[in-house]
Design an enzyme around this catalytic site. Structure first.
Site, PDB file in Angstrom:
ATOM      1  N   TYR A   1     -27.702 -36.504  11.941  1.00  0.00           N
ATOM      2  CA  TYR A   1     -28.150 -36.388  10.545  1.00  0.00           C
ATOM      3  C   TYR A   1     -28.925 -35.092  10.316  1.00  0.00           C
ATOM      4  O   TYR A   1     -28.694 -34.391   9.330  1.00  0.00           O
ATOM      5  CB  TYR A   1     -29.007 -37.601  10.210  1.00  0.00           C
TER       6      TYR A   1
ATOM      7  N   SER B   1     -33.292 -32.146   3.639  1.00  0.00           N
ATOM      8  CA  SER B   1     -34.313 -32.983   4.269  1.00  0.00           C
ATOM      9  C   SER B   1     -35.213 -32.112   5.125  1.00  0.00           C
ATOM     10  O   SER B   1     -34.749 -31.146   5.751  1.00  0.00           O
ATOM     11  CB  SER B   1     -33.685 -34.070   5.143  1.00  0.00           C
TER      12      SER B   1
END
Length: 290
Positions: free
Chosen positions: A195, A182
């Site tokens: 995360y 990501s």
């Protein structure tokens, strides 16, 4: 009308909030994942791929793209039976086999069992896509519970380790592992601190595993998405973030899963034969932490 016609700018998304885990079927504005605009070229003919988190979102789009390119597909998912069934129907509609495995990547034994089933029922394994992920936004760092912290790390990085270890005995010269990272693993994001840490770990894992497997010609690369419209967004983000999702990128909108899928095809096939340890950004122009 194909759902691929929906390309909303930030601010045009309905501020829908869904319980976790959200089903793609329940989204008021469903992600584009049917690959109706995709033009295949037989790049994965007779290959077998195993995709974690393959029931919806990016995983579904990758499964359909791989099927269009000639691969049989196993999808591993955790909870949403309906979404997984829809993905299987979409793969089978392209003339390929789809093995559906309900499991949890946090369990190393379950990962080994999923790989064994894939090889037994589909005949081999050539491509592993580590894509399953968990996130839950918190406005305050202090509110990230130990339970959430453990679930995020055990799903997002432990699961990638377990799946890679289970798959390796079955992979050979020319095969590929593709991880989903990501852009926030590079830029950070204040409401997703746990995360983002796992995504940074995935990027480092990709590079290190690529070095380890280079002599065996097993390539390990990572797709690095920007904001992508998936069921995780209305299920895990504050409603004001949902409504304005993707505002920070140059293109002014979130990506759709089918816009990510070609990057996975490229990294899975021989077109990328001289690429390993790469972080391939597909971000819509997410160039800062804003």
């Amino acid at each position: 009308m194909s759902d691929t016609e929906w390309r909303p700018k930030a601010g045009e998304i309905r501020g829908q909030k869904l319980p976790y885990p959200a089903s793609q079927a329940d989204m008021a504005q469903a992600p584009d994942s049917d690959l109706s605009n995709y033009r295949p070229a037989g790049k994965l003919r007779n290959k077998v791929a195993l995709i974690t988190g393959g029931d919806s979102g990016i995983g579904r789009a990758v499964a359909v793209a791989f099927a269009l390119e000639g691969a049989d597909v196993a999808i591993l998912y955790n909870e949403n039976d309906g979404d997984a069934g829809s993905t299987r129907e979409m793969v089978e509609a392209k003339g390929r086999r789809c093995l559906v495995i309900k499991s949890d990547v946090r369990d190393s034994a379950a990962c080994r069992a999923a790989v064994t089933r894939t090889v037994t029922e589909l005949g081999s394994l050539n491509i592993l896509v580590n894509n399953a992920a968990y996130q839950m936004a918190q406005q305050r760092f202090e509110d990230i519970s130990e339970e959430q912290f453990r679930r995020t790390f055990e799903t997002n990085i432990f699961g990638y380790f377990y799946m890679a270890q289970a798959a390796l005995p079955h992979l050979s010269d020319g095969d590929a592992i593709i991880n989903t990272g990501s852009i926030v693993g590079l830029t950070g994001l204040a409401i997703l601190i746990d995360y983002t840490a796992t995504k940074g770990a995935i990027h480092a894992f990709t590079k290190s595993l690529a070095l380890y497997l280079g002599k065996r010609n097993i390539r390990v690369n990572c797709v690095v998405p920007g904001p992508v419209w998936t069921p995780n967004i209305p299920a895990t983000m504050p409603i004001e973030e949902v409504a304005n999702f993707g505002h920070e990128v140059a293109l002014g909108r979130p990506g759709q899963p089918e816009e990510l899928a070609p990057a996975y095809v490229f990294l899975a096939c021989s077109d990328s034969s001289f690429m390993t340890g790469s972080l391939v950004e597909v971000t819509g122009g997410r160039l800062s932490a804003s």
